[in-house]
Design an enzyme around this catalytic site. Sequence first.
Site, PDB file in Angstrom:
ATOM      1  CG  ASP A  90      -0.240  -0.042   2.546  1.00 31.10           C
ATOM      2  OD1 ASP A  90       0.756   0.675   2.707  1.00 31.10           O
ATOM      3  OD2 ASP A  90      -0.682  -0.780   3.441  1.00 31.10           O
TER       4      ASP A  90
ATOM      5  NE  ARG B  54      -2.854  -4.239   3.355  1.00 22.31           N
ATOM      6  CZ  ARG B  54      -2.100  -4.664   4.374  1.00 22.31           C
ATOM      7  NH1 ARG B  54      -0.821  -4.368   4.420  1.00 22.31           N
ATOM      8  NH2 ARG B  54      -2.630  -5.378   5.346  1.00 22.31           N
TER       9      ARG B  54
END
Length: 306
Positions: free
Chosen positions: A87, A178
Amino acid sequence: MKPARQPIDGVLLLNKPVGITSNAALQKAKWLLNAKKAGHTGTLDPFADGLLPLCFGEATKFSAYLLDADKHYRATMRLGITTTTGDPEGEILAERPVASGCDDIQAVLPRFRGETEQIPPMHSALKHQGRPLYEYARAGIEIERPPRKVRINALDLVECAPPVVVFDVQCSAGTYIRTLAQDIGAALGCGAHLTGLARTAVGGFQLAQAHSLTALEALPAAERTSLLLPLDAMLTHLPVVDLSADETTALIQGRSVPFALQQQGLVRLYAPGNDFIGLAEAGAGQLVPRRLCNTADRAAHARAGA
């Protein structure tokens, strides 16, 4: 001087803002409601926003039913760059050219739909020997993580302007978006990381129903509890059983009662007067109490039905 904390029961659908942890959002809401007991139903990373159901008082007893519910997200992915965390909060690991077009991206999405396996990220709250994985990651320690089965019910491209891609995903609890973005990037041969994430639904709850911390704070203190949904709002997917006064008394005393219907599994229990008292397991011709509301409330329900 702030008044003593109150035993408030119910569910608040919060629209968590970007930039704070789920626990920080919970503590702020707890303070604004002056509540004694509270918990959330699954974390959102600080860089993410969206629907975060919060449980207060007796509702915390039933929070597992939202923890296990399917989730919906809108995610923004940046192709060509991988990070340590998957991220925008992590350090860049690698940068690669992006040769994939929208047709290429569409072509790889089907392989991620349905039952699949994910390796949980090191930067997650998943625990190993009592400590969250992110603590090991921050110390530079890599822990072996077995893959876990997850289910992607839907994965749809919303916007495509490589290297930026936006997609909607409907998935089972425990799915790491993610990791999904990283896996899509790997399948395309260029890598990727998530740059934005919004949770748009949890179970039957929608983001449009949620309230911001700013809106909650703007209300007079006496009116804030009006935003709470009732205890059983998380359990509407379960069948309803209406009880007699005698059945109510028996169940709140921990005793099973005969049950003539063929219903199997968990059911919602309602005392006379339509008061929710908790959950029971139906089967083998009886109702067995499983998760009931607190003693004081149960006693009041029993008296009301007597």
